[in-house]
Scaffold this active site. Sequence first.
Site, short mmCIF file in Angstrom:
data_model
loop_
_atom_site.label_atom_id
_atom_site.label_comp_id
_atom_site.label_asym_id
_atom_site.label_seq_id
_atom_site.Cartn_x
_atom_site.Cartn_y
_atom_site.Cartn_z
N LYS A 74 0.80 -1.24 0.00
CA LYS A 74 0.00 0.00 0.00
C LYS A 74 0.83 1.29 0.00
O LYS A 74 0.34 2.33 -0.44
CB LYS A 74 -0.93 0.03 1.22
N ASP A 110 -10.17 2.92 2.55
CA ASP A 110 -10.30 2.25 3.86
C ASP A 110 -10.98 3.16 4.88
O ASP A 110 -11.92 2.74 5.56
CB ASP A 110 -8.92 1.85 4.39
#
Length: 284
Positions: A74, A110
């Site tokens: 990420k 997220d």
Amino acid sequence: MNQWGMDTATVMHGVFGDPIKHSKSPIMHNRAFRELGLNAAYAAFHILPGQLKDAVAGIRALQFRGVNVTIPHKLEVMDYLDEIDEDARAIGAVNTIVNDGGKLTGYNTDGIGYVRSLKEEAGFSAAGKKVLLLGAGGAARGVAYALAKEGASAVYIANRTVSKATELADSISAYAPAYGMSFDETIDIRNDVELVVNNTSVGMHPNVDEVPIDTSWFHDRLTVSDLVYNPLVTRLLREAEAKGAKVHGGLGMFLYQGAYAFEYWTGREAPVAAMREAVLEAFR
Ligand code: ATR
């Protein structure tokens, strides 16, 4: 189309991670495509460290429309994209890539996914409220940022390694008053908070008997949220429920981060109920 519903016009999507075998994202997104009758598909790709740059080049070469990025990629993936959305830049991580004709933009769904699931599933909006976050790792970053941006009046972050809590608090202080602390120090703010979120891995399978914090002070005006979704109901949530608190499980964040990604790729509203059903079936 062939028996899998794929042909030369199928729009491709995927997830890059290491490990990736246990990902529920393919099941969730393929169900969503099917639900809306879209000619699209989603697969999991085991991308080893050192191969991420080539994999991202592959998104362009193979003309994938979208990709999710998960552990451990990420952060590094941000080096290989053409543009990074402001929220993703502030969080410091990308979990969703959108390919517009070869131009790759990175997003982080997220945090916003968490906030949306908290609202939809627990009816909780953080605006004007004080919240306590446990943990200061990767998962905590998006949650802390999104709650601060939603207008929480204070974000308290407790972590075993206090310096990480303080660093995370500093990094979101432009959006909301934020304070790092030890677990012991949470005693001072317990009576002020309306939401407790477990962002640590404590309670996750196989350590299902562990709780990240003493729960004896929990009460019926509190919402308690756990990012852990294996098991679906953690000991923390069971104890919270016994105290009359409203509980919110970790599956929601997974579902809604996927819902936002789906919406960025397709421009269609994500069929969340069908996605939830698909993921729950996969857990059984
Ligand atoms: P993730 O990406 O899932 O957030 P991470 O970045 O490794 O994973 O963060 C894990 C979080 O769980 C951290 O806040 C970690 O605390 P430290 O920063 O002190 O390591 C927390 N954590 C993990 N195991 C823990 C334990 N046994 N007790 C308390 N906190 C724990």
